[in-house]
Scaffold this active site. Sequence first.
Site, mmCIF file in Angstrom:
data_model
loop_
_atom_site.group_PDB
_atom_site.id
_atom_site.type_symbol
_atom_site.label_atom_id
_atom_site.label_comp_id
_atom_site.label_asym_id
_atom_site.label_seq_id
_atom_site.Cartn_x
_atom_site.Cartn_y
_atom_site.Cartn_z
ATOM 1 N N SER A 125 0.832 -1.198 0.000
ATOM 2 C CA SER A 125 0.000 0.000 0.000
ATOM 3 C C SER A 125 0.865 1.247 0.000
ATOM 4 O O SER A 125 1.973 1.258 0.551
ATOM 5 C CB SER A 125 -0.853 -0.026 1.265
ATOM 6 O OG SER A 125 -1.443 1.227 1.485
ATOM 7 N N TYR A 150 -2.051 -1.133 10.956
ATOM 8 C CA TYR A 150 -2.283 -1.694 9.620
ATOM 9 C C TYR A 150 -1.119 -1.360 8.688
ATOM 10 O O TYR A 150 -0.570 -2.230 8.011
ATOM 11 C CB TYR A 150 -3.600 -1.157 9.029
ATOM 12 C CG TYR A 150 -3.696 -1.368 7.530
ATOM 13 C CD1 TYR A 150 -3.912 -2.638 7.002
ATOM 14 C CD2 TYR A 150 -3.536 -0.304 6.634
ATOM 15 C CE1 TYR A 150 -3.967 -2.842 5.638
ATOM 16 C CE2 TYR A 150 -3.589 -0.494 5.267
ATOM 17 C CZ TYR A 150 -3.802 -1.766 4.772
ATOM 18 O OH TYR A 150 -3.847 -1.966 3.405
ATOM 19 N N LYS A 154 2.002 -3.794 6.647
ATOM 20 C CA LYS A 154 2.439 -3.774 5.236
ATOM 21 C C LYS A 154 3.948 -3.550 5.164
ATOM 22 O O LYS A 154 4.659 -4.218 4.417
ATOM 23 C CB LYS A 154 1.706 -2.677 4.459
ATOM 24 C CG LYS A 154 0.220 -2.922 4.288
ATOM 25 C CD LYS A 154 -0.040 -4.154 3.446
ATOM 26 C CE LYS A 154 -1.503 -4.519 3.387
ATOM 27 N NZ LYS A 154 -1.769 -5.837 2.824
HETATM 28 P P1 NAD Z 1 -10.962 -6.914 1.343
HETATM 29 O O1 NAD Z 1 -11.153 -6.884 2.811
HETATM 30 O O2 NAD Z 1 -12.130 -6.654 0.482
HETATM 31 O O3 NAD Z 1 -10.323 -8.318 0.904
HETATM 32 C C1 NAD Z 1 -9.430 -9.031 1.739
HETATM 33 C C2 NAD Z 1 -9.923 -10.473 1.800
HETATM 34 O O4 NAD Z 1 -9.039 -11.229 2.637
HETATM 35 C C3 NAD Z 1 -11.323 -10.604 2.377
HETATM 36 O O5 NAD Z 1 -12.128 -11.374 1.500
HETATM 37 C C4 NAD Z 1 -11.115 -11.316 3.718
HETATM 38 O O6 NAD Z 1 -12.199 -12.122 4.059
HETATM 39 C C5 NAD Z 1 -9.835 -12.104 3.447
HETATM 40 N N1 NAD Z 1 -9.033 -12.435 4.639
HETATM 41 C C6 NAD Z 1 -8.619 -11.587 5.625
HETATM 42 N N2 NAD Z 1 -7.893 -12.280 6.525
HETATM 43 C C7 NAD Z 1 -7.822 -13.574 6.097
HETATM 44 C C8 NAD Z 1 -7.216 -14.762 6.602
HETATM 45 N N3 NAD Z 1 -6.534 -14.774 7.749
HETATM 46 N N4 NAD Z 1 -7.351 -15.891 5.881
HETATM 47 C C9 NAD Z 1 -8.050 -15.909 4.729
HETATM 48 N N5 NAD Z 1 -8.660 -14.831 4.205
HETATM 49 C C10 NAD Z 1 -8.548 -13.677 4.891
HETATM 50 O O7 NAD Z 1 -9.766 -5.903 1.005
HETATM 51 P P2 NAD Z 1 -9.287 -5.337 -0.413
HETATM 52 O O8 NAD Z 1 -9.632 -3.910 -0.475
HETATM 53 O O9 NAD Z 1 -9.700 -6.263 -1.491
HETATM 54 O O10 NAD Z 1 -7.718 -5.413 -0.177
HETATM 55 C C11 NAD Z 1 -6.941 -6.518 -0.622
HETATM 56 C C12 NAD Z 1 -5.513 -6.315 -0.159
HETATM 57 O O11 NAD Z 1 -5.028 -5.076 -0.667
HETATM 58 C C13 NAD Z 1 -5.359 -6.242 1.362
HETATM 59 O O12 NAD Z 1 -4.164 -6.894 1.726
HETATM 60 C C14 NAD Z 1 -5.269 -4.756 1.617
HETATM 61 O O13 NAD Z 1 -4.553 -4.476 2.793
HETATM 62 C C15 NAD Z 1 -4.531 -4.270 0.378
HETATM 63 N N6 NAD Z 1 -4.775 -2.846 0.069
HETATM 64 C C16 NAD Z 1 -6.047 -2.388 -0.050
HETATM 65 C C17 NAD Z 1 -6.283 -1.027 -0.311
HETATM 66 C C18 NAD Z 1 -7.684 -0.479 -0.411
HETATM 67 O O14 NAD Z 1 -7.848 0.751 -0.286
HETATM 68 N N7 NAD Z 1 -8.710 -1.282 -0.654
HETATM 69 C C19 NAD Z 1 -5.200 -0.151 -0.488
HETATM 70 C C20 NAD Z 1 -3.910 -0.659 -0.377
HETATM 71 C C21 NAD Z 1 -3.700 -2.022 -0.107
HETATM 72 N N1 UFG Z 2 -12.398 11.426 3.493
HETATM 73 C C1 UFG Z 2 -13.395 12.306 3.855
HETATM 74 N N2 UFG Z 2 -14.565 11.795 4.332
HETATM 75 C C2 UFG Z 2 -14.787 10.462 4.480
HETATM 76 C C3 UFG Z 2 -13.754 9.564 4.105
HETATM 77 C C4 UFG Z 2 -12.569 10.089 3.621
HETATM 78 O O1 UFG Z 2 -13.230 13.529 3.744
HETATM 79 O O2 UFG Z 2 -15.859 10.071 4.934
HETATM 80 C C5 UFG Z 2 -11.143 11.968 2.936
HETATM 81 C C6 UFG Z 2 -9.916 11.649 3.755
HETATM 82 O O3 UFG Z 2 -9.754 12.595 4.770
HETATM 83 C C7 UFG Z 2 -8.819 11.661 2.687
HETATM 84 C C8 UFG Z 2 -9.537 11.149 1.435
HETATM 85 O O4 UFG Z 2 -10.927 11.355 1.677
HETATM 86 O O5 UFG Z 2 -8.397 12.972 2.458
HETATM 87 C C9 UFG Z 2 -9.301 9.681 1.166
HETATM 88 O O6 UFG Z 2 -9.616 8.931 2.312
HETATM 89 P P1 UFG Z 2 -9.795 7.349 2.292
HETATM 90 O O7 UFG Z 2 -10.154 6.909 3.665
HETATM 91 O O8 UFG Z 2 -10.695 6.936 1.179
HETATM 92 O O9 UFG Z 2 -8.333 6.830 1.876
HETATM 93 P P2 UFG Z 2 -6.931 7.027 2.581
HETATM 94 O O10 UFG Z 2 -6.037 7.706 1.596
HETATM 95 O O11 UFG Z 2 -7.071 7.638 3.909
HETATM 96 O O12 UFG Z 2 -6.460 5.526 2.823
HETATM 97 C C10 UFG Z 2 -6.649 4.501 1.842
HETATM 98 C C11 UFG Z 2 -6.791 3.149 2.563
HETATM 99 C C12 UFG Z 2 -5.498 2.807 3.250
HETATM 100 C C13 UFG Z 2 -4.390 2.818 2.242
HETATM 101 C C14 UFG Z 2 -4.321 4.164 1.547
HETATM 102 C C15 UFG Z 2 -3.268 4.208 0.483
HETATM 103 O O13 UFG Z 2 -7.834 3.212 3.533
HETATM 104 O O14 UFG Z 2 -5.590 1.525 3.800
HETATM 105 O O15 UFG Z 2 -5.585 4.465 0.950
HETATM 106 O O16 UFG Z 2 -3.450 3.211 -0.441
HETATM 107 F F1 UFG Z 2 -3.226 2.577 2.866
#
Ligand code: NAD
Ligand code: UFG
Length: 338
Positions: A125, A150, A154
């Site tokens: 991330s 979290y 990572k």
């Molecule tokens: P998500 O929660 O939708 O998907 C993660 C999946 O992993 C879920 O289906 C959950 O049930 C499964 N899971 C969690 N722990 C587990 C375990 N111990 N064993 C088996 N399954 C398990 O999340 P996502 O948004 O699809 O994110 C996928 C990956 O990308 C994650 O590692 C997350 O940290 C990373 N990531 C997400 C974002 C974002 O904004 N969505 C940004 C950066 C990185």
């Molecule tokens: N924001 C609002 N109102 C809300 C939600 C978010 O104003 O209800 C704003 C936040 O303050 C920020 C922007 O929208 O300025 C984006 O916020 P998000 O929560 O959507 O995303 P972040 O950048 O905070 O974090 C996300 C994931 C993290 C990941 C990161 C970088 O939640 O896990 O992107 O990939 F690490």
Amino acid sequence: MKNILVTGGAGYIGSHTVVELQKAGYNVIVIDNFINSNELVFQRIEKITGIKVQYYKIDLLDKTNLNSIFEKYEIDCVIHFAGLKAVGESVKEPWRYYNNNITGTLNLIEIMNNHKIKNLIFSSSATVYGNPQIVPITEDFPTGACTNPYGWTKFMIEQILKDIQKSDNDWNIVILRYFNPIGAHSSGLIGENPNGIPNNLMPYITQVAIGKRPELSVYGNDYNTHDGTGVRDYIHVVDLALGHVKALNKIEQKAGLCIYNLGTGKGYSVLDVVKNFEIANGIKIPYSIKPRRLGDIPTCYSCVDKAKVELGWEAQFGIRKMCEDSWNFQKNNPNGYQ
Ligand code: NAD
Ligand code: UFG
């Protein structure tokens, strides 16, 4: 390379990646414990691709069952999405986050190693960059200084993977640092399906649009950005999914350890996203300005040159399409996958 094991393949990014992998001709096997997802997603995937998903309810913390998958299939590469991802929850329950994300990854690596499967793509991330001094962010920027457990998981998993690859060059590992994934598959069949009150901006906006929440809280309008609200690099989840298909080519080239940003290289503020959503979908999003959210940074967007040159990958979809597709999924699935 044929058989791809996808951990967390029922989740938001994993499910979109399963679709693109199947479309590219890979045989996909999914494991997930469904802690943050729903098995019904696989029926939706089958509707899109016409291919049944082979999936198993397995927790990465359960080594016996995890091992059984590697006994059953000849896996060529693992794409590892499974993990807990809620920033606020990780502050309240750090042990659970460290245990699930780090122990889960260590179990996976141990079992892969035992079966001599040493090809891995890992979901990292942009959070590992902390609060960058300048933008756009390139992959060689300093990492660490994370602001929550979290983010530390990572960072620590990245370090573990780097050390493992250094100790044994047979490992091929691609670390993908995602920026802010939004959007959904254009069919409206799969998308982001958060539990409870969404933490992230786009799912909150779509829940306001559908009437589940009265208004959006905009966290801070006094940042040093063009309109005072936080700037992020939003990327369409299908573009992100396609980045994983490209990363498989890098694994095939036996390239050792590689790290790529997956973003668009463009920054949009919170109010830019609101405006684009309103124009794309013809729906007004009421909002009010609230104090800054703890741990937020002003601006974060990627330099995408490395992925373009080395993976031949570049995001295709713009912010309007991201807003359209997010809304399309929400309006077709007001209660998620139920
Ligand atoms: P998500 O929660 O939708 O998907 C993660 C999946 O992993 C879920 O289906 C959950 O049930 C499964 N899971 C969690 N722990 C587990 C375990 N111990 N064993 C088996 N399954 C398990 O999340 P996502 O948004 O699809 O994110 C996928 C990956 O990308 C994650 O590692 C997350 O940290 C990373 N990531 C997400 C974002 C974002 O904004 N969505 C940004 C950066 C990185
Ligand atoms: N924001 C609002 N109102 C809300 C939600 C978010 O104003 O209800 C704003 C936040 O303050 C920020 C922007 O929208 O300025 C984006 O916020 P998000 O929560 O959507 O995303 P972040 O950048 O905070 O974090 C996300 C994931 C993290 C990941 C990161 C970088 O939640 O896990 O992107 O990939 F690490």
